[in-house]
Scaffold this motif. Structure first.
Motif, PDB file in Angstrom:
ATOM      1  N   PRO A 138      44.932 -50.029 -61.877  1.00 14.04           N
ATOM      2  CA  PRO A 138      45.653 -51.285 -62.123  1.00 14.04           C
ATOM      3  C   PRO A 138      45.144 -52.489 -61.348  1.00 14.04           C
ATOM      4  O   PRO A 138      45.436 -53.623 -61.731  1.00 14.04           O
ATOM      5  CB  PRO A 138      47.089 -50.932 -61.720  1.00 14.04           C
ATOM      6  CG  PRO A 138      46.964 -49.784 -60.786  1.00 14.04           C
ATOM      7  CD  PRO A 138      45.770 -49.007 -61.244  1.00 14.04           C
ATOM      8  N   ASP A 139      44.397 -52.263 -60.259  1.00 10.73           N
ATOM      9  CA  ASP A 139      43.940 -53.420 -59.487  1.00 10.73           C
ATOM     10  C   ASP A 139      42.612 -53.971 -59.986  1.00 10.73           C
ATOM     11  O   ASP A 139      42.095 -54.942 -59.431  1.00 10.73           O
ATOM     12  CB  ASP A 139      43.826 -53.051 -58.007  1.00 10.73           C
ATOM     13  CG  ASP A 139      42.842 -51.915 -57.762  1.00 10.73           C
ATOM     14  OD1 ASP A 139      42.627 -51.125 -58.702  1.00 10.73           O
ATOM     15  OD2 ASP A 139      42.315 -51.814 -56.640  1.00 10.73           O
ATOM     16  N   VAL A 140      42.061 -53.362 -61.032  1.00  2.00           N
ATOM     17  CA  VAL A 140      40.836 -53.887 -61.655  1.00  2.00           C
ATOM     18  C   VAL A 140      41.249 -54.521 -62.982  1.00  2.00           C
ATOM     19  O   VAL A 140      41.735 -53.817 -63.872  1.00  2.00           O
ATOM     20  CB  VAL A 140      39.794 -52.781 -61.883  1.00  2.00           C
ATOM     21  CG1 VAL A 140      38.552 -53.355 -62.563  1.00  2.00           C
ATOM     22  CG2 VAL A 140      39.434 -52.116 -60.563  1.00  2.00           C
ATOM     23  N   PRO A 141      41.085 -55.822 -63.167  1.00  2.00           N
ATOM     24  CA  PRO A 141      41.665 -56.491 -64.334  1.00  2.00           C
ATOM     25  C   PRO A 141      41.010 -56.149 -65.659  1.00  2.00           C
ATOM     26  O   PRO A 141      41.589 -56.389 -66.718  1.00  2.00           O
ATOM     27  CB  PRO A 141      41.499 -57.976 -64.010  1.00  2.00           C
ATOM     28  CG  PRO A 141      40.351 -58.031 -63.038  1.00  2.00           C
ATOM     29  CD  PRO A 141      40.441 -56.781 -62.238  1.00  2.00           C
ATOM     30  N   HIS A 142      39.815 -55.591 -65.634  1.00  2.00           N
ATOM     31  CA  HIS A 142      39.120 -55.272 -66.878  1.00  2.00           C
ATOM     32  C   HIS A 142      38.986 -53.762 -67.020  1.00  2.00           C
ATOM     33  O   HIS A 142      39.281 -53.006 -66.080  1.00  2.00           O
ATOM     34  CB  HIS A 142      37.735 -55.924 -66.898  1.00  2.00           C
ATOM     35  CG  HIS A 142      36.855 -55.485 -65.751  1.00  2.00           C
ATOM     36  ND1 HIS A 142      36.848 -56.129 -64.525  1.00  2.00           N
ATOM     37  CD2 HIS A 142      35.982 -54.444 -65.620  1.00  2.00           C
ATOM     38  CE1 HIS A 142      36.009 -55.518 -63.710  1.00  2.00           C
ATOM     39  NE2 HIS A 142      35.472 -54.480 -64.355  1.00  2.00           N
ATOM     40  N   ARG A 143      38.498 -53.330 -68.175  1.00  2.00           N
ATOM     41  CA  ARG A 143      38.238 -51.909 -68.361  1.00  2.00           C
ATOM     42  C   ARG A 143      36.995 -51.527 -67.569  1.00  2.00           C
ATOM     43  O   ARG A 143      35.919 -52.070 -67.781  1.00  2.00           O
ATOM     44  CB  ARG A 143      38.034 -51.605 -69.845  1.00  2.00           C
ATOM     45  CG  ARG A 143      37.827 -50.120 -70.149  1.00  2.00           C
ATOM     46  CD  ARG A 143      37.606 -49.895 -71.618  1.00  2.00           C
ATOM     47  NE  ARG A 143      37.263 -48.495 -71.898  1.00  2.00           N
ATOM     48  CZ  ARG A 143      36.818 -48.051 -73.076  1.00  2.00           C
ATOM     49  NH1 ARG A 143      36.669 -48.919 -74.080  1.00  2.00           N
ATOM     50  NH2 ARG A 143      36.531 -46.777 -73.238  1.00  2.00           N
TER      51      ARG A 143
END
Length: 704
Positions: A532-537
């Motif tokens: 969840p703390d990485v905004p992209h896939r």
């Protein structure tokens, strides 16, 4: 015409008098055999006085049931449905006590518990008598069924009219399960339609179709009713931009998914022209709705989540019969669960807590209410009706898709189809009955039972995060092991049971530099892992840089069939055991770990890869092609949601009067994907009702 009117009035009066007479006789018989119920004074009365007392009591109870009972049922809409059974008996008994007190003689008496029994018998006898008399009169029978519908009614113009279409979804019933049930004599109505008996001519054809990777009701029914299930990667998934978990059977999520599908297709839905939706997740654009999840949170007479119950339970006999069946189903489930436990049946999952009540609700209350609503729709002459019967799916999750428990459910669902067929015979227009399923179910143990840990445990181990003691022996490439606090494990189990996402802080509340734990979700035998703390896939390269042992830990585990991840170099990759690493573009030539999942698996995986909300890691469990078994990441021994086995092979049962289903190229090839089923149904609606049914623009399945 005037004479016909008087004949109808006379017939109705005759039936009412007959029902009254039978009810009076029933009251006299009950007074003679029940010790706590009497119709005479202690000193004794004449036979005439007793008969008059019984007649007055029966008449008063009938009037109260007709006038007061519907008002009470309106109030019951505010009560949770699972306590409905107790209230039905209590209220019905109270009406009888009131009827006895209204008697001018003042002599009738009954103990409260006896009044409940007498009221139940009286309601059943009156309903059976009225129904038997009405069946002999087509107009009366039509009016009786017509009262089951709780909606503004319209009358079609006299004379011939175009056929209507009713689509009944038998949730979770696979093609092979239906075929075997017909062969075993469990579904005589379907067998008759298919001409299974010698000398019978078929009226329907049975056709298998293939689901998308996400083989579950949310994805399938959304596409069937609204023409698109784009960006529905699973039953539940995490959306990074909002920090929310979308769950297909959550009202707010269902409403949002429906909004997205309508926006994508520019089409209100399959039922937009004079349609009705009953018991579905989505509305399909229908004008008349009952028990439809996507509108259940809205306010209004026609969109209340329980408004469909009123029409059915406004008849006290229906209420009593369903309450008795509900109680019997709870007892049946408890007995079947105990038998499975005593026999040491494997595989097996827990079936305690509230599950017996949930099963009884799905297999009795929802079934009866939806069936009655469909019958009312037919008598109202609706153009298109779509209804979902969820009974089989609910039982198969906990008892397995092929056991004795589910066989009895299939037999009762066949009786529902027979009732719908009977109602169609009295409808003001001809009807074509289509039956389909949204997916099948695959048997097998749970991932936890087979390997002693959950998918979440395995992901945490691969990330080098603390794991419960029972999973501490999982070996990871990074060589990092630890144990989790028992309290954290207990909270995780509670959240899983409640179908809640992991309790992660939002990005703006997370301290700088802190890495969030992965969100691990399950949809049958399909798992989704998101950071969840990485905004992209995240790509394979990013995941390996952050957690060097995670992807290999997952791909090499014997309970995992394959992984799907994004790739900076190849766009997308399928990962499997023993170092298998195949770009999506090469899957047709080198299926690798997808070979065990049959034809079409590569296309399904590539399509899901194109979705904006596909998880960072998509995990499909292992699959045994010989037995069709999969390993569910949820506590289910009959599961669906991913690839593998019968879950991907539902059916279409359609009248021969309609054109054959066909593939995307217009030939007689296999129907692939729920969006193609939508196009087939829309074509059938146009064949039946002509140009009033719009074609609608369909999205390109290959669109990114």
């Amino acid at each position: 015409m005037q004479g016909g009117r008087w004949r109808r009035i006379g017939g109705q009066a005759g039936r009412s008098i007959t029902v009254w007479a039978v009810s009076t006789l029933t009251l006299l018989v009950l007074a003679g055999i029940l010790p706590d119920f009497r119709l005479q004074s202690p000193s004794g009365d004449s036979a005439t006085r007793i008969a008059v007392t019984a007649a007055f009591g029966a008449g008063a109870f009938g009037m109260l049931s007709a006038v007061v009972w519907p008002l009470l049922i309106r109030l019951l809409l505010l009560v949770p449905a699972l306590v409905l059974g107790l209230l039905v008996f209590f209220l019905n008994g109270s009406l009888l006590l009131l009827a006895l007190r209204l008697n001018p003689s003042g002599e009738p008496q009954a103990a409260p518990e006896t009044a409940v029994v007498v009221a139940a018998v009286m309601s059943a006898v009156a309903s059976a008598t009225g129904g038997a008399l009405a069946v002999r009169d087509d107009d009366a029978y039509r009016r009786r069924l017509y009262r089951l519908s709780d909606r503004r009614r319209r009358r079609l113009p006299p004379g011939p009219s175009a056929p209507g279409t009713v689509v009944v979804q038998l949730d979770g019933v696979g093609h092979d399960v239906l075929r075997d049930a017909v062969g075993a004599g469990l579904m005589p109505t379907v067998a008759r339609w298919l001409g299974a008996a010698p000398g019978q001519r078929p009226s329907h054809r049975l056709t298998p179709w293939r689901t998308d990777w996400s083989s579950q009701t949310g994805a399938s029914q959304l596409a069937i009713l609204h023409g698109s299930n784009h960006d529905v990667p699973a039953f539940r998934w995490y959306e990074k931009e909002t920090g929310e978990v979308m769950v297909s059977n959550r009202p707010a999520s269902a409403a949002e998914l429906q909004r997205r599908a309508v926006e994508r297709t520019g089409d209100a839905g399959l039922l937009a022209v004079d349609g009705a939706g009953r018991g579905n997740l989505f509305s399909g654009g229908a004008e008349e709705l009952a028990l439809v999840l996507s509108v259940s949170a809205r306010r209004g007479r026609r969109t209340r989540s329980r408004s469909g119950y009123f029409a059915y339970f406004s008849d006290p006999a229906n209420a009593v019969r369903t309450a008795l069946s509900f109680t019997a189903e709870v007892a049946r489930e408890i007995g079947q669960s105990l038998r499975a436990r005593f026999r040491g049946q494997r595989p097996r999952v827990g079936r305690g807590g509230l599950y017996p009540l949930v099963r009884a609700f799905a297999t009795v209350v929802e079934r009866d209410v939806v069936t009655a609503a469909v019958m009312g729709d037919l008598l109202a002459g609706r153009t298109a009706v779509y209804a979902d019967l969820v009974a089989y799916d609910e039982v198969a999750h906990h008892s397995g898709p092929l056991g004795r428990d589910t066989r009895s459910v299939l037999h009762r669902l066949d009786r529902c189809l027979a009732l719908i067929e009977k109602a169609a015979e009295h409808a003001p227009r001809p009807y074509r009955i289509v039956v389909l399923s949204d997916h099948g179910q695959s048997p097998g143990e749970t991932f936890r039972a087979r390997h002693g840990l959950t998918l979440g445990d395995l992901v945490r181990a691969g990330c080098g995060l603390p794991v419960p003691r029972r999973a501490a022996d999982v070996r990871v490439d990074a060589g990092q092991r630890d144990s989790a606090r028992s309290g954290a494990e207990a909270r995780a189990a509670v959240r899983a049971a409640l179908r809640r996402p992991a309790e992660e802080p939002s990005p703006r509340d997370r301290p700088a530099g802190r890495r969030a734990e992965p969100v691990v979700l399950a949809s049958g035998n399909l798992g989704l892992v998101s950071f969840p703390d990485v905004p992209h896939r995240m790509t394979e390269e990013e995941i390996d840089a952050r957690h060097p042992g995670l992807l290999r830990t997952l791909a090499d585990h014997p309970g995992v069939g394959f992984l799907l991840v994004a790739s900076e170099e190849h766009g997308g990759l399928v990962l499997g055991a023993h170092g298998a690493r195949i770009p999506l573009a090469d899957l047709d030539a080198r299926p690798g770990p997808l070979a065990a999942f049959g034809p079409g698996a590569a296309d399904a995986v590539r399509r899901t890869h194109s979705f904006p909300h596909t998880a960072d890691i998509m995990v499909n469990s292992s699959h045994d092609p010989a037995g069709g078994d999969v390993l569910a990441f949820e506590e289910q021994i009959g599961s669906h949601g991913g690839l593998g086995g019968a879950q991907s092979h539902p059916f279409l049962l359609s009248p021969l009067a309609l054109s054959p289903p066909c593939g995307a190229d217009g030939t007689d090839g296999e129907v692939v994907g729920a969006e193609q089923v939508h196009r087939v149904l829309r074509r059938w609606l146009r064949e039946a009702d002509g140009p009033r049914i719009p074609v609608g623009e369909q999205p390109d399945r290959r669109a990114a």
